[in-house]
Scaffold this motif. Structure first.
Motif: not given
Length: 492
Positions: A5-9, A25-28, A52-62
């Motif tokens: 559901v959530v993929h963070i890289a 890195n994390w997956q839910i 939740s899209g409230q902060l700028k970041y480097e990397g990938e959240i899908t």
């Protein structure tokens, strides 16, 4: 293969020169219900805001949300601190404004806020009624947002989130400000929504948790670490207990043997009566626990003592030996007491640095506008050393983790050594070790004769010095008694 559901890289987030998350890195996956725990200040809230899209970041959240699900394909985040705005979209409120009848029409009512949310998310009002009832909000519909306490605001945000029932629901400190019954009700709702397919990420270090939770994680050195159960989650390092600064080791100067005396106090907002026939007396040296369900009138009662509530003049209240309304100013009252509360934290100037924040306690101001004298400067340095805050003296309050912010505000509260301490839910946002340290400090202060009024819902988060208890229910005194067998008495 099932998509997460959530993929963070490779997620990296920095605040200035400080790296908070580093190549995380994390997956839910569907069906997983997570608690994200661990010590305060490790980046849990930062991660939640990034997802939740409230902060700028480097990397990938899908995200891989299910378009065929009856649940909205949304990620919804409930923050620990909710910042509402006035009708013009401004957040520039002041601390006493929630009690000022001339300023109240500046914000939406609870009903208007719910109506706006329903239109925005295409929700039916019929589906929110049960949540309004569970969280005691049936009578709040006509109240302005500015009139609500921080705990009431948190409950309102929970109501909106549970009403929405998104596919992913992230809640930062879900139990903040909730009494025991509300926490139990909330956990039952979590379990029901999990059965419907909602994926939860709860940021919490509380011992209580819903039955649906089946995954555990924490953040270490900017990266996710998976744990098998809540017992494996790291605890903060125990703080070394130090001797109090010398000026706090002696009893504070007391102006009256009876600090607070209330006779038949009644407070109403329009047709709604908040306090009914309250009688209460606080003698010098006593340590009181003030309790009651959410909405029982605790915050209003305290506002009468600290001088913030204008209806104090219409009631029979004696503070520090003088009848309220006999010519004293609000600053004359505040000179005798120190207060920490979620609301004061909420309205405090987050751009003030740590040194300025603590020093503002000498002047009861919400920022530092005056120069310190030599003796005040010496006390400030002793307090900074005592709380291990010297290294962050010049950092802004808003740049610190929430738990450390609360310790700074405690330091602000005691720096002038007031004769009465009012601590309203002071351990909100602290981890277990910070809470223990905080209450150790309160116990040490009590040994020198400090008078105390302490508000706390969690029985495990109370100092041991409590010797009296008053309980409110629907604005009336339900019980007043002396605490002798402390564990039994405090757990009622």
């Amino acid at each position: 293969m099932v998509d997460p559901v959530v993929h963070i890289a490779n997620l990296t987030i920095q605040y200035g020169k400080d790296t908070v998350l580093q190549d995380l890195n994390w997956q839910i996956f569907p069906g997983e219900q997570w608690i994200l725990g661990g010590p305060s200040g490790t980046g849990k809230t930062t991660l939640a805001k990034a997802i939740s899209g409230q902060l700028k970041y480097e990397g990938e959240i899908t995200f891989h949300l299910d378009p065929t699900s009856p649940l909205p394909a949304k990620i919804h985040y409930v923050s620990n601190w909710f910042q509402f705005t006035n009708l013009e979209g401004d957040r520039n409120f002041y601390y006493q404004q929630r009690y000022n009848k001339f300023a109240k029409n500046d914000t939406l009512t609870v009903f208007a806020e719910l109506k706006h949310f329903a239109q925005e998310e295409q929700l039916s009002f019929e589906n929110v009624r049960s949540y309004l009832n569970i969280f005691g909000f049936e009578n709040f519909k006509d109240q302005q947002l500015i009139e609500l306490s921080s705990g009431e605001h948190k409950r309102l945000q929970l109501i909106k989130a549970l009403w929405l029932q998104p596919q992913v629901l992230i809640i930062d400190q879900p139990y903040t400000g909730l009494d025991a019954q509300s926490r139990e009700d909330l956990n039952q709702i979590f379990d029901q929504l999990a059965d419907k397919g909602v994926t939860f990420l709860l940021i919490s270090n509380d011992d209580e948790q819903p039955d649906c939770i089946n995954r555990f994680a924490e953040i270490q050195h900017g990266k996710i670490v998976i744990r098998q159960n809540s017992n494996e989650l790291s605890r903060g390092l125990p703080r070394t207990r130090k001797a109090l600064p010398y000026f706090l080791q002696r009893a504070p100067e007391v102006t009256s043997p009876i600090m607070v005396k209330m006779n038949k106090i009644n407070i109403s907002y329009g047709e709604k009566q908040v306090l009914k026939n309250i009688d209460w007396e606080v003698k010098a040296g006593e340590k009181w626990l003030l309790q009651g369900h959410n909405g029982s009138g605790k915050s209003t009662l305290l506002s009468l003592i600290n001088g913030d509530h204008p209806q104090a003049y219409a009631n029979d209240i004696h503070l520090f030996g003088k009848k309220r309304g006999s010519g004293e100013s609000i600053w004359d009252i505040k000179e005798h007491l120190g207060i920490i509360s979620p609301e004061l934290h909420w309205y405090y100037d987050m751009n003030a640095n740590v040194g300025q924040t603590i020093a503002s306690g000498f002047f009861d101001s919400m920022s530092l506008y005056q120069r310190l004298g030599f003796e005040q400067q010496q006390k400030l340095e002793q307090i900074l050393h005592f709380f291990d805050l010297k290294e962050v003296k010049h950092k802004t309050l808003g740049s610190l983790p929430l738990g450390q912010q609360r310790l700074v505000l405690l330091a602000r509260t005691i720096v002038k050594h007031p004769e009465l301490l009012i601590l309203d839910e002071p351990c909100q946002g602290l981890d277990k070790e910070q809470t223990q340290y905080f209450n150790d400090v309160i116990d040490d202060l009590s040994k020198s004769g400090q008078t105390l009024i302490y508000v706390g819902h969690f029985q495990t988060q109370l100092p041991t010095c409590i010797d009296n208890k008053i309980v409110l229910e629907k604005g009336e005194v339900k019980a007043v008694f002396e605490v002798i067998h402390k564990k039994e008495a405090l757990s009622t």
